[in-house]
Write a protein that holds these residues in place. Structure first.
Motif, PDB file in Angstrom:
ATOM      1  N   VAL A 225       0.834  -1.206   0.000  1.00 41.77           N
ATOM      2  CA  VAL A 225       0.000   0.000   0.000  1.00 41.77           C
ATOM      3  C   VAL A 225       0.868   1.255   0.000  1.00 41.77           C
ATOM      4  O   VAL A 225       0.612   2.216  -0.743  1.00 41.77           O
TER       5      VAL A 225
ATOM      6  N   ALA B 290       1.046   3.793  -3.189  1.00 39.59           N
ATOM      7  CA  ALA B 290       0.595   5.172  -2.989  1.00 39.59           C
ATOM      8  C   ALA B 290       1.661   6.169  -3.431  1.00 39.59           C
ATOM      9  O   ALA B 290       1.367   7.134  -4.163  1.00 39.59           O
TER      10      ALA B 290
ATOM     11  N   LEU C  83       1.431   8.456  -6.944  1.00 42.84           N
ATOM     12  CA  LEU C  83       1.503   9.910  -6.814  1.00 42.84           C
ATOM     13  C   LEU C  83       2.634  10.486  -7.652  1.00 42.84           C
ATOM     14  O   LEU C  83       2.453  11.452  -8.409  1.00 42.84           O
TER      15      LEU C  83
ATOM     16  N   TRP D  93       8.629   1.839  -4.424  1.00 46.13           N
ATOM     17  CA  TRP D  93       7.816   2.719  -5.255  1.00 46.13           C
ATOM     18  C   TRP D  93       8.429   3.088  -6.607  1.00 46.13           C
ATOM     19  O   TRP D  93       7.661   3.417  -7.540  1.00 46.13           O
TER      20      TRP D  93
END
Length: 335
Positions: A117, A121, A125, A183
């Motif tokens: 998560v 996220a 973004l 990420w």
């Protein structure tokens, strides 16, 4: 009325991205269905770990030294498997292995999901903003992503988890470290998709009619990126679980006596020649859950691929005409 039509997110292929169509395609894949069932079972075990472990009347913290011989190895065959200890016991401590694996599901799945998560996220973004705004921001963040791809993340994870004060919760630290280094790959994929969507008519029209940047991102881009994000999240979970297992295997993850599949596998390596059964159950649990998420992710990717639905339409159209079914079958056989 025109503004409402333009403002409505337009999917690349409504037939392929409809929820019912996706569910129907996934249900047609037996491996995906079996994977979904396995994931649900593991989730139930993780949430209800005290109740599941209680079925055997054991917990993962109590020592049963009477189940060990003079060398610290479990008595009996199969690592001490018995009616009391369904998976056997842990060497040196005699802790119940069934309870350890059960509670370990809560640790490994919880950390894997939380880290996923976090990485999704941040990646979404960064990816959607760099792809939409472009310019110096895009160039700068692209260089940051390149640096992070070349950074020895595992070494940094080990160093960071080793120097952080002991009072800081280790599970939270592991989530932060794994999620932070996860990420960049998400951002790169989402950026590429955003660059493509930015040229679509509905985005250009919404911008021309005065829609703000964040309005376009939230109302236009993100709904059309939902399929990509869902698939990438599903595929990322196994790597996050594996990263947690690797850190615990290297003794820099969650600290004892907190049950963890990775730490249990790491402890079992030293007992493989003496008691290989100690490695079987936590290793099998880790293997099954990672395989299930990978298979489900592959099935979702295929179900959400617009080209699959588009390629299926001519076959249906052909089958509705005289001789069409035979032509469609011949076409499929020739592929």
């Amino acid at each position: 009325m025109t503004a409402n039509v333009i403002d409505r997110p337009v999917a690349s292929s409504p037939r392929s991205t409809g929820f019912r169509a996706v569910v129907r395609r996934v249900r047609g894949d037996r491996a995906a269905v079996a994977s979904a069932v396995a994931i649900v079972l593991f989730a139930v075990v993780a949430v209800g770990a005290p109740l599941v472990a209680g079925l055997s009347g054991q917990d993962p913290y109590t020592y049963h030294l009477g189940t060990l011989n003079g060398f610290g190895a479990p008595k009996g065959t199969g690592g001490g498997i018995s009616g009391t200890h369904w998976f056997g016991v842990e060497p040196l401590t005699g802790r119940d292995l069934f309870a350890i694996v059960t509670y370990g599901a809560r640790t490994s799945l919880g950390i894997g999901l939380a880290a996923t998560v976090m990485s999704i996220a941040i990646g979404v973004l960064v990816g959607v903003t760099t792809g939409f705004f472009g310019g110096w921001y895009d160039r700068g963040m692209s260089r940051v992503i390149d640096v992070m791809f070349g950074f020895p993340s595992l070494v940094f994870m080990i160093a960071l988890t080793a120097i952080v004060p002991g009072g800081f919760p280790k599970p939270v630290l592991v989530v932060l470290v794994i999620g932070f280094f996860g990420w960049p790959s998400v951002a790169r994929v989402i950026r590429g998709q955003t660059l493509s969507l930015r040229q679509r008519n509905f985005v250009v029209a919404s911008t021309a009619m005065g829609g703000g940047s964040w309005h376009v991102i939230v109302r236009q881009l993100l709904p059309n990126l939902a399929a990509t994000i869902s698939v990438y999240a599903t595929i990322s979970i196994p790597s996050m679980i594996g990263a947690e297992a690797a850190l615990s295997f290297l003794s820099v993850g969650v600290t004892p006596p907190t049950p963890s599949w990775g730490r249990t596998i790491g402890d079992a390596v030293g007992w493989v020649q003496t008691d290989p059964m100690y490695l079987v159950f936590p290793g099998a649990a880790l293997f099954v859950i990672t395989l299930a998420f990978n298979l489900l992710g592959d099935a979702l990717r295929d179900a959400l691929d617009p080209r699959r639905a588009d390629s299926a339409r001519p076959g249906r159209a052909a089958s509705s005409k005289p001789g069409g079914a035979r032509a469609a079958a011949s076409k499929e056989a020739g592929r």
